[in-house]
Motif scaffolding. Structure first.
Motif, short mmCIF file in Angstrom:
data_model
loop_
_atom_site.label_atom_id
_atom_site.label_comp_id
_atom_site.label_asym_id
_atom_site.label_seq_id
_atom_site.Cartn_x
_atom_site.Cartn_y
_atom_site.Cartn_z
N PHE A 294 40.73 47.58 29.20
CA PHE A 294 41.10 48.11 30.51
C PHE A 294 41.88 47.00 31.44
N ILE A 295 41.35 45.81 31.48
CA ILE A 295 41.90 44.91 32.43
C ILE A 295 43.10 44.14 31.78
N GLY A 296 43.01 43.90 30.51
CA GLY A 296 44.38 43.60 29.81
C GLY A 296 45.12 42.30 30.52
N SER A 297 46.43 42.44 30.69
CA SER A 297 46.90 41.36 31.46
C SER A 297 47.06 41.67 32.89
N PHE A 304 34.99 48.58 42.58
CA PHE A 304 34.14 49.32 43.63
C PHE A 304 32.61 49.59 43.29
N GLU A 305 31.65 49.41 43.85
CA GLU A 305 30.44 49.68 43.73
C GLU A 305 29.44 49.74 45.03
N GLU A 306 28.69 50.56 45.00
CA GLU A 306 27.46 50.51 46.30
C GLU A 306 26.57 49.43 46.07
N LEU A 307 26.13 49.06 47.12
CA LEU A 307 25.07 48.04 47.08
C LEU A 307 25.22 46.78 46.38
N ASP A 308 24.58 46.24 45.64
CA ASP A 308 24.85 44.82 44.94
C ASP A 308 25.98 44.85 44.09
N PRO A 309 26.63 43.59 44.06
CA PRO A 309 27.63 43.21 43.39
C PRO A 309 27.35 43.17 41.86
N VAL A 310 26.72 43.76 41.16
CA VAL A 310 26.27 43.91 39.91
C VAL A 310 27.40 44.03 38.90
N ILE A 311 28.25 44.91 38.67
CA ILE A 311 29.27 45.01 37.81
C ILE A 311 30.29 43.90 38.08
N GLU A 312 30.41 43.66 39.52
CA GLU A 312 31.44 42.90 39.75
C GLU A 312 31.18 41.43 38.98
N ASN A 313 29.67 41.02 39.25
CA ASN A 313 29.55 39.64 38.66
C ASN A 313 29.67 39.76 37.31
N GLU A 314 29.15 40.58 36.40
CA GLU A 314 29.19 40.95 34.90
C GLU A 314 30.97 41.04 34.43
N VAL A 315 31.36 41.72 35.18
CA VAL A 315 33.12 41.69 34.81
C VAL A 315 33.58 40.22 35.06
N LEU A 317 32.08 37.32 34.80
CA LEU A 317 31.60 36.75 33.80
C LEU A 317 32.27 37.00 32.40
N LEU A 318 32.59 38.48 32.25
CA LEU A 318 33.14 38.71 30.93
C LEU A 318 34.43 37.92 30.79
N CYS A 319 35.45 37.96 31.96
CA CYS A 319 36.68 37.45 32.10
C CYS A 319 36.62 35.69 31.82
N PHE A 320 35.58 35.42 32.36
CA PHE A 320 35.56 33.92 32.27
C PHE A 320 35.30 33.64 30.72
N ASN A 321 34.43 34.30 30.06
CA ASN A 321 34.05 33.99 28.72
C ASN A 321 35.16 34.34 27.73
N GLN A 322 36.07 35.30 28.16
CA GLN A 322 37.16 35.84 27.20
C GLN A 322 38.21 35.20 27.47
N GLY A 323 38.36 34.31 28.51
CA GLY A 323 39.48 33.60 28.97
C GLY A 323 40.58 34.55 29.52
N ILE A 324 40.06 35.65 30.09
CA ILE A 324 41.15 36.48 31.01
C ILE A 324 41.36 36.23 32.42
N LYS A 325 42.71 36.07 32.52
CA LYS A 325 43.09 35.31 33.58
C LYS A 325 43.25 36.28 35.17
N SER A 326 42.88 37.55 34.87
CA SER A 326 42.85 38.48 35.79
C SER A 326 41.94 38.29 37.03
N ARG A 327 42.27 38.41 38.28
CA ARG A 327 41.47 38.28 39.44
C ARG A 327 40.75 39.56 39.67
#
Length: 568
Positions: A294-297, A304-315, A317-327
């Motif tokens: 989905f993120i692609g290029s 957008f998530e209620e309460l803690d930035p759980v998905i944000e942090n995991e996304v 980390l995923l981008c960092f590990n896979q070299g995805i440059k998206s902000r």
């Protein structure tokens, strides 16, 4: 005809029900044989439905004394091959957590689905904790439905996956999803007979059920392997959907889930903004392939998530590990980061969040009132016996001594409000007596009082009372006995004389207290304030006598709201 009868409808019927009832229909379609809970909002209505239809549906249903007991009964039923379900409110998982964090290590051929009712905005809870964190602590897969239809369908999916891998699955829902009403298309009810079996072969093959130092490593390895297998199976676009909003080129790309997805769509439509949304149905483990595809290029992706930035942090980390440059833009680093971690994301709030990110006018056409609107707190019902009891307690404890009274979870926690202002410290279920114990040691000459209801007494208060007796703490406990679990909708408890299957033994609180070693136990009718006051004064005298200790006055009056309904 009961409003719950429609949950027994036939395949292809379309019914209009709230999310909680849709979960119950999912249980029927999944062949659940055992269902357990301790009632708590926002999940309480599931209990009400099963109190009505469980016998006809062939489900053993019980309202357990607390969430830990409920979970252990459901989990053990799943171990012996019976499809099982358990549910609780957000903070109820704290009570069950000793068991919950062990579940993934065990083999459950019958299948176990646990529904967690989280409460962003703390509409009916003492906090708004984010139970997605527990799924990560316990290596448990977590699904998050957004609609009543998904509540039913996700339960079926969760049970199917659970039985396939003999592993428990969590479903997290929230207050708005639980109480949202919408159309649900029914599938067939599963009536397959299941015979319970203790499977020695499975137990030996999968490492058994006793987590000792020598047996634990293979159990943890199995839990991690199951979690990865489930991730691979559900890392697809069936449960995790890409959805377009608007007809123009997407102006914004969003990752979200559950109720926040519903609010996001409403906000985008209001703003007239076209968007592409990845709606996650599984939020743990993160569906990595779906998210990275989905993120692609993309230059920017919003989470957008209620309460803690759980998905944000995991996304991130995923981008960092896979070299995805998206902000990846979520809460972290935003000027209002702390505020974004508090409360619900309703459509109005999402309009403001999205318009702020895009730098456009929100278009919200309303004005804040120029005069302050009075805040209306919850109130005790008209005719509630607690009112008279609180009045008597204020007289017995003495003017200016209100600070020496401790609260507990239940209707009587409202005694903190004017005019009584009784119960000035509250942690959680069962905390009243231990808090009063500490106060009695700090202020040995003061009259120390704590409150507890009959359902809470059996749920979590007994250890604290035993501790007070054992350690000779001088306090008075007032048991608010209305014979029912009142605040969550009048479900029965061990003091009611009936349960989910009809008539049941009534366990007298008086006898339990005397068995604990409490030597002063008196009952007083709530509406006779003078009798309540006199009983409390005698209790304080006993507590502070040379041979005193714990004294209990049981305020005795049926719930006024329930009594009026029965009379009608």
């Amino acid at each position: 005809m009961s409003e719950f009868d429609q949950l027994l409808g036939t395949q292809k019927d379309v019914i209009n029900v709230m999310g909680n009832y849709a979960f119950v229909r999912g249980m029927l379609e999944s062949g659940v044989q055992v269902a357990t809970c301790y009632p708590g909002s926002p999940t309480a209505e599931m209990a009400n439905a099963l109190l009505s239809i469980s016998e006809r549906a062939g489900i053993y249903f019980e309202i357990s004394t607390n969430e830990k007991v409920a979970l252990e009964i459901a989990a053990t039923s799943a171990i012996v091959g019976r499809p099982s379900a358990c549910w609780m409110k957000s903070v109820g998982l704290n009570v069950a957590s000793d068991t919950a964090v062990q579940l993934a290590y065990l083999t459950m051929p019958g299948g176990l689905v646990v529904i967690l009712g989280d409460d962003p905005g703390h509409l009916s809870s003492q906090n708004e904790q984010d139970n997605r964190c527990y799924a990560r602590i316990g290596y448990l897969p977590l699904l998050e439905p957004a609609t009543p239809q998904e509540a039913k369908d996700f339960f079926r999916l969760a049970m199917s996956v659970s039985r396939k891998y003999s592993a428990p699955v969590f479903i997290r829902t929230t207050t708005r999803t639980c109480h949202q009403t919408g159309p649900v298309t029914l599938d067939a009810i599963d009536t397959t007979a299941v015979t319970p079996k203790w499977d020695d072969e499975t137990m030996q093959r999968d490492g058994g059920y006793i987590p000792l130092p020598g047996t634990f490593p293979p159990l943890k390895r199995k839990a991690l392997q199951n979690l990865e297998k489930i991730r691979i199976e559900l890392d697809n676009h069936i449960i995790n959907k890409v959805i377009r909003v608007g007809d123009d080129i997407p102006l914004i790309r969003i990752i979200t889930y559950g109720h926040t997805f519903q609010s996001t769509v409403s906000a985008l439509e209001f703003l007239g903004v076209s968007a592409e949304i990845l709606k996650l149905g599984m939020t743990h483990p993160l569906p990595r392939e779906v998210v990275s595809d989905f993120i692609g290029s993309s230059q920017k992706v919003y989470v957008f998530e209620e309460l803690d930035p759980v998905i944000e942090n995991e996304v991130k980390l995923l981008c960092f590990n896979q070299g995805i440059k998206s902000r990846v833009i979520g809460k972290s680093g935003q000027p209002d980061e702390l505020e974004l971690m508090i409360g619900e994301y309703d459509p109005t709030r999402m309009v403001r969040i999205i318009s702020s990110h895009l730098g456009i006018e929100s278009g919200l056409d309303f004005q804040e009132p120029t005069l302050p609107v009075p805040v209306r707190s919850p109130q005790l019902c008209p005719g509630c016996g607690h009112r008279t009891a609180f009045f008597a307690a204020t007289k017995a404890i003495g003017k200016g001594k209100e600070a020496f009274s401790m609260a507990d979870i239940g209707c009587y926690s409202l005694g903190f409000l004017p005019p009584y202002r009784l119960g000035n410290l509250l942690y959680c279920m069962g905390s009243g007596a231990p808090a009063a114990s500490a106060m009695s040691k700090a202020f040995p000459d003061e009259p120390v009082l704590s409150f507890v209801g009959d359902s809470t007494f059996f749920h979590a208060a007994m250890p604290g009372i035993v501790n007070a007796v054992y350690n000779k703490h001088r306090q008075v406990i007032m048991v608010m006995d209305n014979g029912i679990t009142a605040m969550t909708g009048h479900q029965p408890n061990p003091n009611s004389g009936y349960g989910a299957t009809g008539e049941a033994p009534k366990i007298p609180i008086d006898d339990v207290l005397r068995a604990f070693g409490v030597r002063f136990v008196e009952r007083a009718p709530s509406y006779e304030a003078s009798k309540v006051e006199d009983a409390l004064k005698r209790a304080f005298e006993f507590a502070h006598s040379p041979d005193g200790g714990v004294a209990v006055v049981i305020q005795d009056e049926p719930c006024a709201l329930r009594r009026s309904r029965i009379d009608k």
